[in-house]
Design an enzyme around this catalytic site. Structure first.
Site, PDB file in Angstrom:
ATOM      1  CD  GLU A  34       6.502 -26.367 -12.810  1.00 53.22           C
ATOM      2  OE1 GLU A  34       6.072 -26.879 -13.862  1.00 53.22           O
ATOM      3  OE2 GLU A  34       7.640 -26.539 -12.376  1.00 53.22           O
ATOM      4  CG  ASP A  45       3.797 -30.480 -22.380  1.00 57.09           C
ATOM      5  OD1 ASP A  45       4.404 -30.816 -21.352  1.00 57.09           O
ATOM      6  OD2 ASP A  45       3.437 -29.309 -22.621  1.00 57.09           O
ATOM      7  CE1 TYR A 159      11.491 -29.178 -15.603  1.00 54.55           C
ATOM      8  CE2 TYR A 159       9.864 -27.470 -15.184  1.00 54.55           C
ATOM      9  CZ  TYR A 159      10.174 -28.788 -15.467  1.00 54.55           C
ATOM     10  OH  TYR A 159       9.160 -29.692 -15.626  1.00 54.55           O
TER      11      TYR A 159
END
Lengths: 247, 407
Positions: A34, A45, A159
């Site tokens: 990725e 994040d 995911y």
């Protein structure tokens, strides 16, 4: 996109050292790379990836430059490549152009962290036209009907967000992961399910696989390893985590 | 002149809702990580239930009256009007609300909804500190835990509000990312919310963020315009020619604009931070492009690639690169217009209100005064201009004194 089972995906920030790091990761056993395309305000994040993104931006890594880096990685490793970024970056570039250029640079899949299925109409069309698999996320907080919809809509892999929170290495994964894996696995059919967010130890990988996942994704821990000891430390970490796939 | 439309009732607070995807025209939506999607669904359901529940309205009304001090006055600024020689300037005195700004209207309503959701921990961002103080205040009142993210630069320039938040029992978390201003505080507040979403309500302070926040905040802030509209009809005998309010994220502006939305003779004028009057500003609507920031699609100050750029304003509350999606839709439809006022112009308007009316306005509200004064001059003596005086300037006195070497 053909993601082997079991699989270990490794996230790297698009930066000048990414091709070398991708080689090291694949050497250590990574089966998917990725590539994070840096964004100024990465809401999903934690501090590790925020810092890496800011460093890349400070070095002038634009989305166009990130796709050049992707192309270089594609010339050096033989695993599926998946850019991961945010909606503002893809829209800034233009969904159609982004998917087309990413595919031309070797991308087989695409993850956009803040674009849920409800908002992904144009992106889905653009990805399909470019032959890029759009990967959706499922989380421990997702209701069963959303998990099913996301799993069915995902191509390439699903995911599975293994921790409630933003990205970042953790001591342990969410205690509902086994249940989430089971629900997702059932809905995903032939599509592999990979768990990420918080994965930093071999036992995390082992736990995900034991619960029925097809593998794991490591991001912040990989970046930490690079900061600690460059490609060698990354390769060592990946080798250790990859061993968790078959424990 | 707007004699054609003097309907007794203004546009209802819930009128012009967003569509099923939370969009106002092309703007809004939900651009967030999957982890918080369920919480947004829950909030949307809780909001609908609350607004359908007479007990919610009764409690909100009682608290608005006895705790916030509503209705806030409509004040005719006679000396300012005389000095300018133009239209009458009417100030909607949100500076007189408890905690010193309009922010408490939203904080109170959301605290009541958080309680219905069973969430005992509240996370918020703050720029000027007014929303942080409002959040700390309602959390103290309802026994909720308050965690407020504030940029380090803002903590420095709005120090009195940091002290107030801590006195009220809130934890103030300094944010060092980016320029240490409101945008960075939102990022970290949202990250905290993502990590603690199951027991934490995110009490956003402005009319931005993912659906349903922009709609919820508008409904909670529409009380400003509802009161002001009725007060204008009562006192001036007519609707204003223009309603002027400052716009950072846009909560006080949407709150005062919305009830006038169907009043065709009333201009709705938002004032963005023009900064140094040149390249350094925070004019998302006047100089931004359509992008995604903090969960919704709207105008954003970003570069060609979508990277958010640094903004500047003397006013911490307006120093934000995004804007609520409903303002983007009002701009696109032409119903509202958005103008910039610079730091220097705001300081001049600030002084004028201090000296002529004995009111120290917030630096944010001073931006609205700049354009309100200009419109009043242009309209001439027969006109009426309503200004959202969104907050008081006590928090700004140290900053302004230091700037003038008067510290």
């Amino acid at each position: 996109m053909n993601v082997p089972r079991p699989s270990l995906a490794v996230y790297l920030m698009a930066d000048d050292d990414a091709p070398d790091l991708a080689e090291a990761a694949v050497q250590g056993g990574a089966t998917v790379i990725e590539l994070g395309i840096p964004y100024s305000d990465p809401l999903a994040d934690g501090t590790t990836i925020q810092r890496a993104a800011q460093a890349a931006l400070d070095r002038g890594i634009t989305p166009a430059r990130a796709l050049e880096i992707l192309r270089e990685i594609d010339s050096r490793v033989d695993v599926p490549l998946v850019p991961m970024t945010y909606g503002a970056i893809v829209e800034g570039y233009g969904e159609e152009a982004f998917c087309r250029d990413a595919a031309a640079a070797g991308a087989e899949g695409l993850i956009v962290a803040d674009v849920p299925p409800e908002e992904s109409g144009r992106l889905r069309d653009a990805a399909r036209d470019a032959g890029v698999d759009l990967i959706h996320l499922v989380a421990p907080t997702s209701r069963p009907e959303r998990i099913r919809a996301a799993a069915e809509a995902s191509e390439g892999f699903v995911y599975l967000v293994a921790s409630v929170g933003v990205t970042g290495a953790r001591e342990s994964l969410d205690n509902r992961v086994a249940e989430l894996v089971a629900t997702t696995r059932e809905a995903a059919g032939d599509t592999p399910v990979l768990g990420g967010f918080g994965v930093s130890r071999r036992e995390h990988v082992r736990g995900l696989v034991a619960a029925g996942a097809d593998g794991a994704i490591v991001g912040s821990a990989a970046i930490d390893a690079v900061e600690r000891g460059g490609p060698e430390a990354l390769e060592e970490l990946v080798r250790d985590l990859a061993a968790g796939l078959s424990d | 002149m707007s004699d054609i439309d003097t309907r007794a009732e203004g546009t209802a607070a819930d009128a012009y809702p967003p569509d099923a995807l939370g969009r106002f025209g092309d703007f809004g939506g939900r651009f967030v990580p999957e982890t918080v999607m369920a919480a947004l669904d829950e909030l949307e359901a809780a909001m609908a239930e609350a607004f359908a529940d007479p007990d919610f309205h009764a409690e909100r009304a009682l608290m608005a009256r006895d705790f916030i001090g509503r209705p806030t006055p409509l004040y005719l600024a006679e000396r300012l009007t005389e000095d300018l020689g133009g239209a009458r300037l009417w100030l909607k005195r949100e500076d007189l609300a408890h905690t010193g700004a309009h922010k408490v209207n939203n904080a109170l309503g959301q605290a009541l909804i958080a309680r219905r959701l069973g969430k005992r921990r509240i996370v918020a961002e703050t720029g000027a500190g007014q929303h942080g103080v409002a959040t700390a205040t309602v959390c103290a009142r309802f026994g909720l835990q308050a965690v407020v993210y504030m940029g380090e630069e803002d903590m420095r320039r709005q120090r009195p509000n940091v002290v107030r938040m801590r006195m009220l029992g809130a934890e103030v978390v300094p944010v060092t990312n980016g320029a240490g201003t409101l945008k960075d505080a939102l990022n970290d507040a949202i990250r905290d919310w993502i990590a603690n979403v199951e027991d934490t309500h995110y009490l956003i302070g402005t009319a931005a963020g993912p659906h349903p926040y922009p709609y919820l905040v508008r409904r909670l802030q529409a009380v400003i315009g509802e009161e002001a509209r009725a007060q204008m009809l009562d006192r001036a005998g007519r609707l204003p020619d223009a309603v002027v309010a400052c716009v950072g994220g846009g909560s006080n502006a949407i709150g005062i604009f919305h009830p006038f939305r169907d009043d065709a003779g009333t201009r709705l004028v938002g004032v963005e931070a023009g900064g140094d009057g040149g390249e350094l500003h925070a004019r998302s609507l006047g100089g931004g492009r359509v992008s995604i920031l903090h969960g919704s699609r709207s105008f954003v100050l970003c570069d060609d690639d979508g990277q958010v750029v640094e903004t500047h304003s003397i006013s911490a509350g307006l120093d934000y690169p995004g804007v609520g999606p409903e303002h983007a839709a009002l701009l696109a439809s032409g119903r509202a217009e958005y103008i910039g006022a610079s730091d220097e112009e705001a300081l001049v308007a600030f002084d004028r209100l201090c000296h002529l009316e004995g009111i120290i306005p917030a630096l944010e509200s001073s931006h609205a005064l700049v354009i309100a004064e200009r419109i009043a001059r242009d309209l001439g003596p027969s006109g009426d201009v309503l200004v959202g005086l969104s907050g008081r300037g006590d928090k700004d006195v140290d900053q302004i004194a230091a700037r003038r070497g008067d510290a």
